[in-house]
Motif scaffolding. Structure first.
Motif, PDB file in Angstrom:
ATOM      1  N   GLU A  50       0.830  -1.210   0.000  1.00 42.50           N
ATOM      2  CA  GLU A  50       0.000   0.000   0.000  1.00 42.50           C
ATOM      3  C   GLU A  50       0.864   1.260   0.000  1.00 42.50           C
ATOM      4  N   ASN A  51       1.852   1.303   0.887  1.00 44.68           N
ATOM      5  CA  ASN A  51       2.700   2.498   0.992  1.00 44.68           C
ATOM      6  C   ASN A  51       3.577   2.708  -0.241  1.00 44.68           C
ATOM      7  N   THR A  53       2.917   1.621  -3.355  1.00 40.42           N
ATOM      8  CA  THR A  53       2.121   1.930  -4.549  1.00 40.42           C
ATOM      9  C   THR A  53       1.376   3.245  -4.446  1.00 40.42           C
ATOM     10  N   SER A  54       0.963   3.625  -3.226  1.00 38.14           N
ATOM     11  CA  SER A  54       0.169   4.851  -3.127  1.00 38.14           C
ATOM     12  C   SER A  54       0.641   5.797  -2.023  1.00 38.14           C
ATOM     13  N   GLY A  55       1.757   5.488  -1.385  1.00 38.63           N
ATOM     14  CA  GLY A  55       2.271   6.349  -0.318  1.00 38.63           C
ATOM     15  C   GLY A  55       2.970   7.583  -0.877  1.00 38.63           C
ATOM     16  N   ASP A  56       3.402   8.435   0.028  1.00 36.20           N
ATOM     17  CA  ASP A  56       4.079   9.652  -0.429  1.00 36.20           C
ATOM     18  C   ASP A  56       5.496   9.331  -0.926  1.00 36.20           C
ATOM     19  N   ARG A  60       8.554   6.331  -0.098  1.00 31.99           N
ATOM     20  CA  ARG A  60       8.977   5.363  -1.115  1.00 31.99           C
ATOM     21  C   ARG A  60      10.493   5.368  -1.286  1.00 31.99           C
TER      22      ARG A  60
END
Length: 104
Positions: A50-51, A53-56, A60
């Motif tokens: 989740e982090n 693929t869609s985290g800030d 990343r």
């Protein structure tokens, strides 16, 4: 000849003691795979997907820099090389210092 043999044996004993001390240190810092429950591994994987693929963006970058040492791209495969200890620390939240380790 006996003096040369005695010196050689003494040098070998010193080497053996040094190697044994290194092995003892490595065993002290070793992390058995069985100490992380499967549920923790699964939850960590879900959270990281989740982090990543869609985290800030800063998260990343920091995560990848923390666990990946090198990426090798071949004609048919990609190798991601890093430290198992970094993954273990990320999964468990451990702040304990663990020496550099083998690659995954």
């Amino acid at each position: 000849m006996d003096d040369i043999l005695r010196e050689r044996i003494a040098a070998l004993k010193i080497d053996r003691e040094r190697i044994q001390a290194s092995l003892d240190r490595a065993r002290t810092h070793a992390v058995p795979a069985s100490d992380i429950p499967p549920a923790v591994v699964e939850e960590f994987g879900r959270m990281m997907r989740e982090n990543i693929t869609s985290g800030d963006i800063p998260f990343r970058k920091a995560y990848i820099q923390a666990v990946v040492d090198q990426v090798e791209v071949g004609d048919r495969d990609v190798k991601i090389i890093g430290c198992k200890t970094a993954i273990h620390q990320a999964m468990t939240g451990s702040k304990k210092f663990l020496a550099r380790c083998s690659q995954f």
